[in-house]
Design a protein around this motif. Structure first.
Motif, mmCIF file in Angstrom:
data_model
loop_
_atom_site.group_PDB
_atom_site.id
_atom_site.type_symbol
_atom_site.label_atom_id
_atom_site.label_comp_id
_atom_site.label_asym_id
_atom_site.label_seq_id
_atom_site.Cartn_x
_atom_site.Cartn_y
_atom_site.Cartn_z
ATOM 1 N N VAL A 168 6.527 1.126 -1.824
ATOM 2 C CA VAL A 168 6.793 -0.204 -0.696
ATOM 3 C C VAL A 168 5.574 0.180 0.425
ATOM 4 O O VAL A 168 5.509 1.391 0.706
ATOM 5 C CB VAL A 168 8.072 -0.393 -0.153
ATOM 6 N N ASP A 169 4.925 -0.751 0.803
ATOM 7 C CA ASP A 169 4.053 -0.400 1.857
ATOM 8 C C ASP A 169 4.478 0.050 3.063
ATOM 9 O O ASP A 169 3.481 0.878 3.436
ATOM 10 C CB ASP A 169 3.536 -1.976 2.508
ATOM 11 N N SER A 170 5.489 0.042 3.435
ATOM 12 C CA SER A 170 6.032 0.608 4.740
ATOM 13 C C SER A 170 6.105 2.083 4.801
ATOM 14 O O SER A 170 6.059 2.693 5.659
ATOM 15 C CB SER A 170 7.376 0.035 5.040
ATOM 16 N N VAL A 171 6.255 2.603 3.475
ATOM 17 C CA VAL A 171 6.146 4.233 3.315
ATOM 18 C C VAL A 171 4.904 4.932 2.808
ATOM 19 O O VAL A 171 5.090 6.221 2.847
ATOM 20 C CB VAL A 171 7.468 4.645 2.597
ATOM 21 N N LYS A 172 4.006 4.014 2.485
ATOM 22 C CA LYS A 172 2.935 4.590 1.871
ATOM 23 C C LYS A 172 2.143 5.581 3.008
ATOM 24 O O LYS A 172 2.103 5.212 4.307
ATOM 25 C CB LYS A 172 1.666 3.561 1.516
ATOM 26 N N GLY A 173 1.404 6.705 2.494
ATOM 27 C CA GLY A 173 1.233 7.746 3.244
ATOM 28 C C GLY A 173 2.242 8.724 3.713
ATOM 29 O O GLY A 173 1.931 9.717 4.604
ATOM 30 N N ARG A 174 3.535 8.303 3.980
ATOM 31 C CA ARG A 174 4.460 9.163 4.549
ATOM 32 C C ARG A 174 5.377 9.754 3.436
ATOM 33 O O ARG A 174 5.858 10.787 3.775
ATOM 34 C CB ARG A 174 5.192 8.312 5.383
ATOM 35 N N PHE A 175 5.841 9.053 2.453
ATOM 36 C CA PHE A 175 6.775 9.294 1.268
ATOM 37 C C PHE A 175 5.992 9.764 0.185
ATOM 38 O O PHE A 175 4.718 9.197 -0.235
ATOM 39 C CB PHE A 175 7.577 8.365 1.062
ATOM 40 N N THR A 176 6.348 10.746 -0.552
ATOM 41 C CA THR A 176 5.914 11.086 -1.875
ATOM 42 C C THR A 176 6.734 11.267 -2.828
ATOM 43 O O THR A 176 7.740 12.014 -2.679
ATOM 44 C CB THR A 176 4.918 12.558 -1.708
#
Length: 121
Positions: A60-68
């Motif tokens: 989901v866009d809101s977690v891109k770059g933070r969640f893996t």
């Protein structure tokens, strides 16, 4: 009995990290996609991330770059590494998998019991 067992939720300060794990147990023929949904109070459940057996993932866009999201196919386990957590990430996180119980059956979705993630100072 087929089930998903989740672990790793808890309380963390904003900017902190958590790692969720979800292992499929019991007997089944094959597993396809695995992933995570979350539900915040008063909101609909939303897909956070999922991953195919070939390790193709989406977020989901809101977690891109933070969640893996990652998976260990040998252990039938999916992980969600969550970094730079924000208060808006709070909620109950549910893992799921799409599996085939036996060779002649159709695909079925199995859910975990949910694990609470709280982001607060």
């Amino acid at each position: 009995q087929r089930q998903l067992v989740e672990s790793g939720g808890g309380l963390v300060q904003p900017g902190g990290s958590l790692r969720l794990s979800c292992a499929a147990s019991g007997s089944f023929f094959s597993i396809d996609a695995m992933g995570w949904y979350r539900q915040a109070p008063g909101k609909q459940r939303e897909l956070v991330a999922d991953i195919t057996t070939g390790n193709k993932s989406r977020y989901v866009d809101s977690v891109k770059g933070r969640f893996t999201i990652s998976r260990d196919n040998a252990k039938n386990t999916v992980y969600l590494q969550m970094n730079s957590l924000k208060p808006e990430d709070m909620g109950v996180y549910y893992c799921y998998t799409i599996l085939k119980p036996n060779w002649s059956s159709g695909w079925a979705t199995v859910w975990g019991q949910g694990t609470q993630v709280t982001v607060s100072s």
